[in-house]
Scaffold this active site. Structure first.
Site, PDB file in Angstrom:
ATOM      1  N   ASP A  44       8.024  60.888  19.529  1.00  0.00           N
ATOM      2  CA  ASP A  44       6.767  61.628  19.576  1.00  0.00           C
ATOM      3  C   ASP A  44       6.031  61.357  20.888  1.00  0.00           C
ATOM      4  OD1 ASP A  44       4.438  63.086  18.198  1.00  0.00           O
ATOM      5  OD2 ASP A  44       3.540  61.151  18.681  1.00  0.00           O
ATOM      6  N   GLU A 116      12.287  64.327  16.628  1.00  0.00           N
ATOM      7  CA  GLU A 116      11.595  63.357  17.480  1.00  0.00           C
ATOM      8  C   GLU A 116      12.339  62.022  17.503  1.00  0.00           C
ATOM      9  OE1 GLU A 116       6.950  64.741  17.487  1.00  0.00           O
ATOM     10  OE2 GLU A 116       7.611  63.475  15.822  1.00  0.00           O
TER      11      GLU A 116
END
Length: 226
Positions: A44, A116
């Protein structure tokens, strides 16, 4: 025997020197303690950086607020899940029995977290330059399609178009307070949309400006939820 994770890695154009990292990236927390949550956290962060860096170069002179909204439109849960589906990542996830039965491999949150996590695994395995190249390749179409003019619209228009795109009822604005003398009044407005239970407020020197402020605050709230 070829492992499923190896098949996916090849489809994604990846080769890991530490294959266990990639397997962990595909493992949901429902499948055990060795899961992808920490890699998702790392991914992320690198994803946000790489997209921010590219948008900064792609739109010179554009202010921080618009750049932040552009980034949020690219890296939100829905966008990431869409990319994950394009590459059939859900077919390769390692899930616990409960998530398997409930169709977790189709859920946006699980797909976006896995994507992610793959970015985080790639960062650890091969460094930021390789990770950047892969992320930009994944987002090439979305980066090419993104338009600046839609983000120069006023907040009420953007919020209305967002609700229309999601096939939801339009925002509702309610005047909840006025203060001051006639020539120097302050208006307070509340904004409500059907997709969140919370409301936002805006204050301005006219009802219109207060509504715009409330709409802007709602857009920020929705971006944080994605």
């Amino acid at each position: 025997m070829i492992k499923k994770s190896d098949v996916l890695a090849r489809k994604l154009g990846l080769t890991f020197s530490q294959p266990q990292l990639f397997k962990t990236a595909l493992t949901h927390r429902s499948a055990g303690s060795q899961n992808n949550e920490r890699l998702e956290y790392l991914g992320d962060s690198v994803l946000g950086f790489v997209i921010a860096e590219r948008l900064y170069a792609q739109f010179p002179g554009v202010g921080e607020g618009v750049l932040s909204r552009l980034r949020a439109s690219l890296v939100n849960q829905t966008s990431l899940a869409e990319i994950a589906r394009q590459h059939s990542i859900g077919d390769y996830l390692i899930l616990g029995s409960g998530e398997l039965k409930s169709g977790g491999y189709r859920r946006d949150s699980i797909l976006s977290d896995a994507l992610e996590a793959i970015m985080g695994a790639l960062l650890l395995d091969q460094g930021v330059d390789t990770c950047r190249q892969w992320i930009l390749a994944l987002f090439a179409d979305k980066l090419a399609e993104i338009k600046l003019d839609s983000w120069n619209k006023d907040p009420k228009t953007r919020l209305q178009e967002l609700m229309q795109a999601r096939k939801k009822d339009l925002p509702v604005y309610e005047l909840i307070g006025m203060s001051g003398v006639d020539h120097a009044q302050t208006f307070e407005v509340r904004c409500r949309v059907p997709i969140v239970g919370e409301t936002t407020r805006g204050i301005g020197i006219s009802r219109k400006k207060a509504e715009q402020a409330a709409a802007e605050n709602m857009l920020i709230l929705l971006e944080d939820r994605d």
